[in-house]
Design a protein around this motif. Structure first.
Motif, PDB file in Angstrom:
ATOM      1  N   ILE A  46       0.820  -1.012   0.019  1.00  0.00           N
ATOM      2  CA  ILE A  46      -0.081   0.034   0.102  1.00  0.00           C
ATOM      3  C   ILE A  46       0.964   1.076  -0.110  1.00  0.00           C
ATOM      4  CG2 ILE A  46      -1.749   1.348   1.420  1.00  0.00           C
ATOM      5  CD1 ILE A  46      -2.653  -1.203   2.387  1.00  0.00           C
ATOM      6  N   TYR A  47       1.774   1.168   0.804  1.00  0.00           N
ATOM      7  CA  TYR A  47       2.766   2.428   0.978  1.00  0.00           C
ATOM      8  C   TYR A  47       3.435   2.545  -0.467  1.00  0.00           C
ATOM      9  CZ  TYR A  47       2.309   2.279   5.989  1.00  0.00           C
ATOM     10  OH  TYR A  47       1.808   2.400   7.304  1.00  0.00           O
TER      11      TYR A  47
ATOM     12  N   ILE B 298       8.770   8.863  -0.117  1.00  0.00           N
ATOM     13  CA  ILE B 298      10.140   9.546   0.557  1.00  0.00           C
ATOM     14  C   ILE B 298       9.607  10.130   2.045  1.00  0.00           C
ATOM     15  CG2 ILE B 298      11.946  10.921   0.543  1.00  0.00           C
ATOM     16  CD1 ILE B 298      12.049  10.245  -2.601  1.00  0.00           C
ATOM     17  N   VAL B 299       8.953  11.167   1.921  1.00  0.00           N
ATOM     18  CA  VAL B 299       8.440  11.779   2.942  1.00  0.00           C
ATOM     19  C   VAL B 299       7.907  10.905   4.277  1.00  0.00           C
ATOM     20  CG1 VAL B 299       6.661  13.520   4.054  1.00  0.00           C
ATOM     21  CG2 VAL B 299       7.649  13.656   1.841  1.00  0.00           C
TER      22      VAL B 299
ATOM     23  N   PHE C  77       0.944   8.394   4.798  1.00  0.00           N
ATOM     24  CA  PHE C  77       0.609   6.870   4.437  1.00  0.00           C
ATOM     25  C   PHE C  77      -0.915   6.517   4.609  1.00  0.00           C
ATOM     26  CE2 PHE C  77       5.089   5.780   5.442  1.00  0.00           C
ATOM     27  CZ  PHE C  77       5.534   5.738   4.043  1.00  0.00           C
ATOM     28  N   THR C  78      -1.760   7.961   4.711  1.00  0.00           N
ATOM     29  CA  THR C  78      -3.136   7.585   4.877  1.00  0.00           C
ATOM     30  C   THR C  78      -3.926   7.429   3.293  1.00  0.00           C
ATOM     31  OG1 THR C  78      -3.384   9.027   6.791  1.00  0.00           O
ATOM     32  CG2 THR C  78      -5.309   8.814   5.638  1.00  0.00           C
ATOM     33  N   GLN C  79      -4.550   6.350   3.281  1.00  0.00           N
ATOM     34  CA  GLN C  79      -5.048   5.987   2.192  1.00  0.00           C
ATOM     35  C   GLN C  79      -6.593   7.006   1.738  1.00  0.00           C
ATOM     36  OE1 GLN C  79      -5.569   1.571   2.639  1.00  0.00           O
ATOM     37  NE2 GLN C  79      -4.906   1.729   0.639  1.00  0.00           N
ATOM     38  N   ASN C  80      -6.941   7.139   0.685  1.00  0.00           N
ATOM     39  CA  ASN C  80      -8.125   7.855   0.500  1.00  0.00           C
ATOM     40  C   ASN C  80      -8.207   9.144   1.162  1.00  0.00           C
ATOM     41  OD1 ASN C  80      -9.175   5.797  -1.345  1.00  0.00           O
ATOM     42  ND2 ASN C  80      -9.793   4.735   0.736  1.00  0.00           N
ATOM     43  N   LEU C  81      -7.085  10.122   1.296  1.00  0.00           N
ATOM     44  CA  LEU C  81      -6.672  11.211   1.904  1.00  0.00           C
ATOM     45  C   LEU C  81      -7.886  12.295   0.977  1.00  0.00           C
ATOM     46  CD1 LEU C  81      -5.557  12.700   4.194  1.00  0.00           C
ATOM     47  CD2 LEU C  81      -3.545  13.145   2.866  1.00  0.00           C
ATOM     48  N   THR C  82      -8.741  12.869   1.763  1.00  0.00           N
ATOM     49  CA  THR C  82      -9.597  13.693   0.871  1.00  0.00           C
ATOM     50  C   THR C  82      -9.371  15.205   1.556  1.00  0.00           C
ATOM     51  OG1 THR C  82     -11.511  13.382   2.408  1.00  0.00           O
ATOM     52  CG2 THR C  82     -11.453  11.750   0.577  1.00  0.00           C
ATOM     53  N   GLN C  83     -10.168  16.038   0.745  1.00  0.00           N
ATOM     54  CA  GLN C  83      -9.909  17.634   1.197  1.00  0.00           C
ATOM     55  C   GLN C  83     -10.508  17.559   2.496  1.00  0.00           C
ATOM     56  OE1 GLN C  83      -8.291  20.148   0.349  1.00  0.00           O
ATOM     57  NE2 GLN C  83      -7.299  19.352  -1.541  1.00  0.00           N
ATOM     58  N   ARG C  84     -11.633  16.789   2.998  1.00  0.00           N
ATOM     59  CA  ARG C  84     -12.522  17.067   4.031  1.00  0.00           C
ATOM     60  C   ARG C  84     -11.812  16.576   5.180  1.00  0.00           C
ATOM     61  NH1 ARG C  84     -18.567  14.133   4.953  1.00  0.00           N
ATOM     62  NH2 ARG C  84     -18.595  15.202   6.980  1.00  0.00           N
TER      63      ARG C  84
END
Length: 273
Positions: free
Chosen positions: A16-17, A26-27, A73-80
């Motif tokens: 996933i990463y 890298i970050v 490493f957060t999946q589905n990182l949305t603007q919300r």
């Protein structure tokens, strides 16, 4: 009942990463490594007692690494989800600010008291100068050649008394000055004249009465001086406030700052969808 989701294996986690863009990976990896390094460094700093500033800097870097690693490493990182960071860092900063204000309440009272005292003392100067000016006029009268030939005692007493006039005396001290003036100047002056003459001409005491009036005005003003001591605080409350002031709120603000910087990173590199 639905089956519980199986925990991902280490290989699946890394898969996933690795699906994230290269810069974000890298970050994420660097932040995770940084968190471990700074956490260990913080432990050594505490063990060797390197000082509070060192603890705070290492804690801030650890917070910064943790938040970057988490969101990288957060999946589905949305603007919300990203906008929710504002609530976290603003809430943390607000709590830290309240702790800061509560911890410094006693110091704030001391500072405000000093300001009021300074303002009161600045108003005292013209009143005290009136006393000094009247003493100079009286000195011209009592220390003149005619009066000194009759008796030098009132003049000498006035000179000694004038040395007692100092800034910022309390009302009680000024009251004591009034008694000293009576003993050092008024009494010797009255002995220069027969009782019959004093009764017939009370205005002989007019030059001395001016000084007494000036002293009364000065004492009345100083009675309105603000207290120079802050209200005492319970010892247990002092410990709690000190804990918040010296330990808790700086770390809360450091965490809030780390969250804010992380949000800037997310916005700049466009991690959110």
């Amino acid at each position: 009942m639905a089956d519980k989701a199986k925990p991902k294996t280490l290989r699946e986690v890394f898969a996933i990463y690795n699906s994230f863009p290269r810069g974000r990976r890298i970050v994420g990896y660097a932040s995770t490594a940084g968190w471990l390094i700074f956490a260990i460094a913080l432990g050594f700093a505490v063990y060797f007692g390197t000082g509070f500033i060192t603890y705070l800097v290492l804690a801030f870097l650890s917070f910064l690494s943790t938040t970057h690693s988490n969101y990288a490493f957060t999946q589905n990182l949305t603007q919300r989800k990203v906008r929710r960071i504002d609530y976290w860092y603003l809430g943390t900063a607000a709590i830290g600010l309240l702790l800061f204000a509560a911890a410094y309440s006693n110091q704030r009272e001391i500072v405000l008291t000093k300001i009021f005292v300074a303002a009161h003392q600045s108003g005292e100067e013209p009143i005290r100068e009136q006393v000094v000016s009247s003493l100079k006029d009286l000195s011209t009268f009592l220390c003149g050649d005619v009066m000194v030939r009759a008796s030098a005692t009132p003049c000498e007493g006035l000179k000694r008394f004038s040395e007692e006039i100092k800034p910022h005396l309390s009302a009680e001290q000024i009251k004591g000055l009034r008694e000293k003036f009576s003993n050092a100047v008024t009494m010797p002056y009255s002995r220069m004249f027969p009782i019959e003459k004093l009764k017939a001409n009370p205005s002989l005491f007019s030059p001395l009465s001016v000084i007494q009036v000036r002293l009364d005005d000065w004492a009345a003003y100083m009675r309105s001086a603000p207290a120079q001591t802050a209200a005492p605080r319970d010892e247990e409350a002092e410990i709690v406030y000190g804990l918040g002031q010296l330990v808790i709120w700086p770390f809360l603000l450091a965490y809030a700052l780390a969250l804010r910087i992380t949000k800037v990173t997310i916005d700049v590199f466009e991690w959110a969808k």
